[in-house]
Design a protein around this motif. Structure first.
Motif, short mmCIF file in Angstrom:
data_model
loop_
_atom_site.label_atom_id
_atom_site.label_comp_id
_atom_site.label_asym_id
_atom_site.label_seq_id
_atom_site.Cartn_x
_atom_site.Cartn_y
_atom_site.Cartn_z
N GLY B 322 0.82 -1.21 0.00
CA GLY B 322 0.00 0.00 0.00
C GLY B 322 0.85 1.25 0.00
O GLY B 322 2.07 1.18 0.18
N ASN B 323 0.20 2.40 -0.24
CA ASN B 323 0.96 3.64 -0.13
C ASN B 323 1.00 4.09 1.33
O ASN B 323 0.41 3.45 2.20
CB ASN B 323 0.40 4.72 -1.07
N TYR B 324 1.73 5.17 1.58
CA TYR B 324 1.96 5.60 2.96
C TYR B 324 0.63 5.79 3.70
O TYR B 324 0.48 5.35 4.83
CB TYR B 324 2.76 6.91 2.97
N GLU B 325 -0.32 6.43 3.05
CA GLU B 325 -1.60 6.71 3.70
C GLU B 325 -2.31 5.41 4.09
O GLU B 325 -2.85 5.28 5.19
CB GLU B 325 -2.47 7.54 2.75
N GLU B 326 -2.30 4.44 3.16
CA GLU B 326 -2.95 3.16 3.45
C GLU B 326 -2.28 2.46 4.62
O GLU B 326 -2.94 1.91 5.50
CB GLU B 326 -2.90 2.25 2.21
N ILE B 327 -0.94 2.46 4.59
CA ILE B 327 -0.20 1.81 5.67
C ILE B 327 -0.55 2.46 7.00
O ILE B 327 -0.84 1.80 7.99
CB ILE B 327 1.32 1.88 5.41
N TYR B 328 -0.52 3.78 6.99
CA TYR B 328 -0.75 4.53 8.22
C TYR B 328 -2.15 4.25 8.77
O TYR B 328 -2.32 3.94 9.95
CB TYR B 328 -0.58 6.03 7.93
N ASN B 329 -3.13 4.34 7.91
CA ASN B 329 -4.51 4.20 8.38
C ASN B 329 -4.88 2.77 8.76
O ASN B 329 -5.94 2.53 9.31
CB ASN B 329 -5.48 4.73 7.32
N ARG B 330 -3.99 1.83 8.43
CA ARG B 330 -4.24 0.45 8.80
C ARG B 330 -4.07 0.26 10.31
O ARG B 330 -4.47 -0.74 10.87
CB ARG B 330 -3.23 -0.43 8.04
N HIS B 331 -3.46 1.23 10.96
CA HIS B 331 -3.15 1.08 12.39
C HIS B 331 -3.84 2.18 13.18
O HIS B 331 -3.30 3.26 13.37
CB HIS B 331 -1.65 1.10 12.59
N PRO B 332 -5.07 1.90 13.65
CA PRO B 332 -5.87 2.95 14.29
C PRO B 332 -5.27 3.47 15.60
O PRO B 332 -5.72 4.49 16.10
CB PRO B 332 -7.21 2.24 14.54
N GLU B 333 -4.26 2.77 16.13
CA GLU B 333 -3.67 3.25 17.38
C GLU B 333 -2.86 4.52 17.18
O GLU B 333 -2.58 5.24 18.12
CB GLU B 333 -2.72 2.19 17.99
N LEU B 334 -2.45 4.77 15.94
CA LEU B 334 -1.59 5.94 15.69
C LEU B 334 -2.44 7.22 15.73
O LEU B 334 -3.66 7.18 15.60
CB LEU B 334 -0.91 5.80 14.32
N VAL B 335 -1.75 8.35 15.87
CA VAL B 335 -2.44 9.65 15.84
C VAL B 335 -3.15 9.76 14.49
O VAL B 335 -2.57 9.40 13.47
CB VAL B 335 -1.38 10.78 15.92
N PRO B 336 -4.40 10.28 14.45
CA PRO B 336 -5.06 10.42 13.15
C PRO B 336 -4.19 11.18 12.16
O PRO B 336 -3.55 12.18 12.53
CB PRO B 336 -6.32 11.21 13.50
N LEU B 337 -4.12 10.69 10.93
CA LEU B 337 -3.16 11.21 9.96
C LEU B 337 -3.51 12.61 9.47
O LEU B 337 -2.65 13.48 9.36
CB LEU B 337 -3.07 10.23 8.78
#
Lengths: 488, 357
Positions: B322-337
Motif C-alpha cells: 500500500g501507499n503511505y496513507e494506506e499503511i498509516y490508516n491500517r493502524h488505528p492506534e496511531l495519531v489520526p493522519l
C-alpha cells in the motif's frame, strides 16, 4: 526371642473425629488456632476458586494459548511440534520400559522382588505435570490437542509395556532405540536446519552416552532430563572385553545419531526451522534443559580440576569458577548477546538462542562445580586410599568410588541449582528472546488485551513454572530416598 | 571365541556399516538441502546481494509496541514498522512476505545492526546525532515524526501547557520523557508536580483514577492509550497540540554500505511518492494515464535510475503493501493522519520526498 522382643506398634486406625480431636483440638489455644487458621484458609480457598472459576478473565490465555506454548514458531510448521510430541512420547515409553525391565532383571539376579512403581505412586510424583497438561488442554479451543495428547500417551504406555516384555538380550538395544527416537524428535523439529540439527544431536548423544556409562550419574541425570533414565546394564560383561566398553558406547551413540538421521533422511523432508524461530514455553523448556544437560558434565570436570594436583589445571578451574560465579547472570547474558558475535568471527553467526544457552551453561557449570566439589570433599580420604591399596588407577577410583558417593550426596543442592536455572531462563527476555514469561507482555500489547486480564496471564505463567519445578523437586526427593541420602 | 565376543563384534560391524551409510547419505543430503543458514557478513559482497541470495529480508523490529509492532495470536507480527519491513521486502525481493522479524530491545538494536545480524532496523528509533555518529548507524527517510506530548481528560478543558500550572503530571521514571518535561516546564516557568511511575501499566490506572491531571509520553504512545481508554469507556481524552520534543523515527541501516542504504531509502520513499501521485494498492496496476513522471515511477517507461532496484519495485510495494496513507490508516492506534505532521507536504505536513526522475 531376639527379633520379636521389639513389638510392632499398635495399629493406628482412628476415626476421623478422634484424629481431629487429637491433632486439631487438643487444648483451648490449639482449638482457637485451628479455628482461626481454618477460617483464613477457607477464605483463601474460596477466593482462589472464585478467581479461577468465576471472576478470572481467562480469554487472553485462551485466545493466545498457541502463542504461550510455541510463541512465534511458524504456524505452517506446527505439525513438527505434534510429531515431536509423538516421538518424544515413544522415546520416553521405550526408555521407561527399559528401566523397569532392567530393574526387574537386577531383582531377578539378586533374588528379591522388584518393587514396581504403582499408579498412585506415579500420580504422587507427577501430579503437577498432569495438572499442567490438564490445564493447558482445558484452554484449547479445538479437540485436536486433546486427541494428540491422549494418543501420544497411549502410544507411550503401549511402547513401555512392549519394551518391558522384550528379551533380555535386547535391553541395551532398547536404550539406543530410545536415544534414536529422542534425536529423531528434535530432528523432525528442526528439519534439515544446519546447525540446529548438530546441536540437537550433540545434546542427545551426550545424554545417551551418559546413561550408558556411569550408573549413578545416569540416575541423577534421569531426574532432570526429559526422559527418565536408570542404570543401563553393562554392555560387555567379561573382563577381557571391559576395556572396549567406552569405545563401544561411543560407537553405539554414534549409531543412535546416525539411525536418527537416516530415518529422517528416509522421510525426505527438506525444509528447516532454525532455533531462532523457537519461542514460548517450548523454548523455555528446551533452553533450560539443554543448559542443564550441558552444565552438568562441565561442572563435574571443573570440580575435579579444582582438586587436581596439576597447578595449571587447578588454576584454570579456579579462575573459571570464581569468575563466572562472581558475575551476575544478566551481565553474562548481555555479554553473550553483544560480544559472542564479534569474538567468533564465523560466517554464520550463532543464533540468539544458541548464545543464550552457551551463557546459561557457562554460568550454571560454575555453580555445579562448587556443588560437586562439596560432594567430593564429603568422601573420606580413606576411600581413595583403599582404592589405591587394591591397585586401581586414579580415573577408576574417581569413577567407581568417589563420584558415585559424591554425586549422591549433592542431589538436593544440585536439583536446587537446576530449578533455579529453569526459572532464570525467564531472564532471556532482556536479550529479546521470547520465552514463556515474555509472551505475556506480547499478549498485553495486543489490541484486545491491553491492560486486560493481567493477573490471569501472570497466574497462568506462574503455574507453568511451578508445575515443572515441583515435578523436578519430587523427582529429586524420590532419588534421595532410593539412593539413601540422609541415611547413615 | 566367546559368545559375548561375537556379539560385540557384531555390534561393531553394525555400527561401522551404519556410519558408512550415514556418511554417504549425509553427503547427498547436504548437497540436496537448501542453504539453511546463509552467511550474513561476507567480505566484498554487498548487503543487497546477500539479501537477494538469501531471498529473505531480516528486519530488526519489536513485538511490544501497539501500533508499531505487536505479535498476534497466530504468532505473526503486525504494525506500522512491520509494514515497512514488508515494503523493503516487496521492493528488493518482489514479495512482501519474504521477511523475518527479529525482535530487539532498545539496548541491543544497534549492536545487532553492526554485527550484521539484521539487514535493516525498523523499530521506532529516534534519529539523533550520537546515533548517527558514534553508534555507526545510518538513518534513512523518516517514516514517522513523533514528539513528546501531553494528554488530559477532555473534561478538564485544558488545551495549552500554561493551563497545567500547579497540576500533577504522570510520567514514567528514568526516561528522556521525564527530563524533557522538567526542562520545558522550567524554561517556561510553569510550576508543576511530577508524579513518577515505574512503568505504563501502573501509570495508567493512576491516571484514570485522577491522581494526576495530565499524562506525558510520546504522542504516538499517548494516541494508543487514548484509543484504548476511549474504547473501554474511560471517558474522552484530549492530546494537546503542542509537542515538547522532536522524535523523528525511521528505518536504519549500518554505516558503510551506500548501495543498500539507497535501496532501503527509495523503497520506503516510494510509498509517499505513490500517495502524492494518488496511486494506491487498488489502482496502481491499472493506471492508464499519460503522466511521464508516473510512468517512470511505475517502471513502464524504460527508465532505470540505477538504484539497484527492479524497474517495477514501486508497483510491487504499493500493490502488495500500500501507499503511505494506506499503511498509516491500517493502524488505528496511531495519531489520526489528517492534519498531523505526518500528512503529505501538499496538505501542510512533513511528508516530502525527492522527485523520482
Amino acid at each position: 526371642m531376639t527379633s520379636s522382643t521389639r513389638a510392632a506398634p499398635p495399629p493406628t486406625t482412628q476415626t476421623p473425629v478422634a484424629w481431629a480431636r487429637r491433632r486439631l483440638f487438643n487444648s483451648w489455644y490449639n482449638s482457637l488456632l485451628t479455628l482461626v487458621l481454618g477460617v483464613v484458609a477457607g477464605y483463601l480457598a474460596y477466593r482462589t476458586i472464585l478467581f479461577v472459576a468465576v471472576n478470572g478473565r481467562w480469554s487472553p490465555v485462551r485466545v493466545n494459548l498457541t502463542l504461550f506454548m510455541t510463541g512465534t514458531f511458524p504456524r505452517d510448521e506446527q505439525w513438527r511440534l505434534v510429531a515431536q510430541i509423538y516421538l518424544m512420547a515413544a522415546a520416553i515409553g521405550v526408555a521407561w520400559g527399559a528401566i523397569t525391565a532392567s530393574a526387574a532383571d537386577r531383582a531377578a539376579d539378586s533374588g528379591i522382588a522388584a518393587n514396581r512403581a504403582s499408579a498412585p505412586d506415579l500420580l504422587r510424583r507427577y501430579w503437577s505435570l498432569l495438572l499442567l497438561i490438564a490445564v493447558i488442554l482445558g484452554f484449547t479451543r479445538t479437540v485436536w490437542p486433546i486427541v494428540f495428547a491422549l494418543t501420544a500417551l497411549a502410544g507411550g504406555l503401549g511402547l513401555r509395556s512392549a519394551t518391558h516384555r522384550l528379551p533380555r538380550a535386547l535391553r541395551q538395544a532398547s536404550w539406543y532405540f530410545a536415544a534414536a527416537l529422542g534425536i529423531a524428535s528434535f530432528q523432525v523439529l528442526t528439519g534439515t536446519g544446519g546447525i540446529s540439527w548438530w546441536w540437537a544431536s550433540a545434546l542427545f548423544s551426550l545424554a545417551a552416552f551418559q546413561f550408558a556409562s556411569a550408573k549413578d550419574y545416569a540416575r541423577f541425570l534421569g531426574s532432570v532430563m526429559v526422559w527418565p533414565v536408570s542404570g543401563g546394564k553393562r554392555l560387555v560383561t567379561t573382563k577381557h572385553l571391559a576395556r572396549f566398553k567406552m569405545a563401544s558406547q561411543i560407537l553405539a551413540v554414534v549409531a543412535a545419531v546416525v539411525v536418527g538421521r537416516v530415518l529422517y533422511w528416509l522421510i525426505g523432508d527438506t525444509t528447516s526451522v532454525g532455533w531462532d524461530k523457537w519461542s514460548g514455553f517450548h523454548l523455555t523448556l528446551v533452553a533450560s534443559f539443554a543448559a542443564i544437560i550441558l552444565a552438568f558434565p562441565i561442572g563435574m570436570l571443573l570440580a575435579m580440576g579444582r582438586r587436581s594436583s596439576l597447578p595449571a589445571v587447578r588454576l584454570i578451574s579456579v579462575s573459571y569458577i570464581e569468575f563466572f560465579r562472581g558475575v551476575p547472570l544478566i551481565t553474562l547474558l548481555f555479554t553473550g548477546d553483544l560480544f559472542i558475535g564479534f569474538f567468533l568471527d564465523t560466517d554464520t553467526p550463532l543464533s540468539a538462542i544458541t548464545r543464550a544457552i552457551i551463557m546459561l551453561t557457562i554460568f550454571t557449570s560454575a555453580y555445579v562445580a562448587e556443588i560437586v566439589r562439596g560432594g567430593l570433599q564429603a568422601v573420606p580420604k580413606g576411600q581413595i586410599e583403599a582404592g589405591q591399596a587394591v591397585g586401581l588407577a586414579t580415573p577408576s577410583i574417581m569413577r567407581l568410588i568417589v563420584l558415585p558417593q559424591a554425586l549422591r550426596a549433592v542431589i538436593p543442592a544440585m536439583v536446587g541449582q537446576f530449578i533455579s536455572l529453569f526459572k532464570d531462563s525467564s531472564l532471556l527476555s532482556i536479550i529479546s528472546i521470547v520465552e514463556f514469561l515474555e509472551v505475556r507482555s506480547l499478549v498485553h500489547n495486543q489490541e484486545a488485551f491491553r491492560g486486560f486480564g493481567i493477573a490471569e496471564t501472570l497466574a497462568f505463567v506462574a503455574f507453568g513454572y511451578w508445575a515443572i519445578t515441583y515435578a523436578m523437586s519430587k523427582e529429586s526427593e524420590r532419588l534421595e530416598r532410593q539412593l539413601g541420602v540422609g541415611e547413615r | 571365541m566367546q559368545k559375548s565376543d561375537r556379539r560385540l563384534l557384531a555390534i561393531f560391524g553394525l555400527v561401522l556399516a551404519l556410519s558408512l551409510i550415514a556418511a554417504s547419505c549425509g553427503n547427498d543430503d547436504d548437497g540436496a538441502e537448501p542453504e539453511a543458514t546463509v552467511e550474513l557478513t561476507q567480505e566484498g559482497v554487498s548487503r543487497l546481494q546477500l539479501v537477494q541470495e538469501r531471498d529473505e529480508l531480516i528486519c530488526g523490529s519489536r513485538g511490544d509496541s501497539p501500533g508499531y509492532g505487536v505479535v498476534q495470536e497466530d504468532g505473526s507480527y503486525k504494525g506500522f514498522d512491520i509494514d515497512f519491513c514488508a515494503v523493503v521486502a516487496a521492493a528488493v525481493l518482489g514479495d512482501s512476505t519474504k521477511f523475518t522479524v527479529v525482535p530487539l530491545t532498545s539496548a541491543e538494536r544497534f549492536t545487532a545492526l553492526q554485527s550484521g545480524e539484521i539487514d535493516v532496523l525498523i523499530r521506532n528509533t529516534t534519529w539523533t546525532a550520537t546515533r548517527d555518529g558514534a553508534e555507526g548507524a545510518n538513518f534513512l527517510f523518516t517514516t514517522f515524526f513523533d514528539g513528546q506530548a501531553l494528554m488530559v481528560p477532555a473534561s478538564t478543558g485544558f488545551t495549552k501547557l500554561e493551563d497545567l500550572a500547579e497540576a500533577s503530571i504522570c510520567v514514567v521514571a528514568g526516561t528522556t520523557t521525564e527530563l524533557n518535561l522538567t526542562a520545558v516546564f522550567s524554561a517556561r516557568e510553569i510550576p508543576f508536580n511530577p508524579v513518577v511511575f515505574d512503568d505504563t501499566s501502573t501509570l495508567r490506572p493512576a491516571y484514570e483514577e485522577g491522581q494526576c491531571e495530565a499524562w506525558t509520553s510520546d504522542a504516538s504512545q499517548l494516541a494508543g492509550w487514548k484509543f484504548t481508554i476511549e474504547q473501554e469507556d474511560g471517558g474522552e481524552q484530549h492530546i494537546m497540540a503542542e509537542v515538547i520534543s522532536k522524535e523523528p523515527l525511521g528505518p536504519v541501516v549500518a554505516d558503510g554500505d551506500t548501495e543498500w542504504a539507497q535501496v532501503v531509502n527509495w523503497a520506503v520513499m516510494s510509498t509517499v511518492q505513490a500517495w502524492e501521485f494518488d496511486l494506491n494498492s487498488g489502482n496502481i496496476e491499472s493506471y492508464d494515464g499519460e503522466d511521464p513522471n508516473i510512468l517512470n515511477f511505475l517502471g513502464r517507461a524504460d527508465f532505470n535510475p540505477g538504484l539497484g532496484l527492479p524497474d517495477d519495485f514501486a508497483v510491487q510495494v504499493v500493490s502488495q503493501v500500500g501507499n503511505y496513507e494506506e499503511i498509516y490508516n491500517r493502524h488505528p492506534e496511531l495519531v489520526p493522519l489528517d492534519g498531523s505532521v505526518n500528512d503529505l507536504w501538499t496538505n501542510g505536513g512533513l511528508m516530502y520526498v525527492p522527485p523520482y526522475r
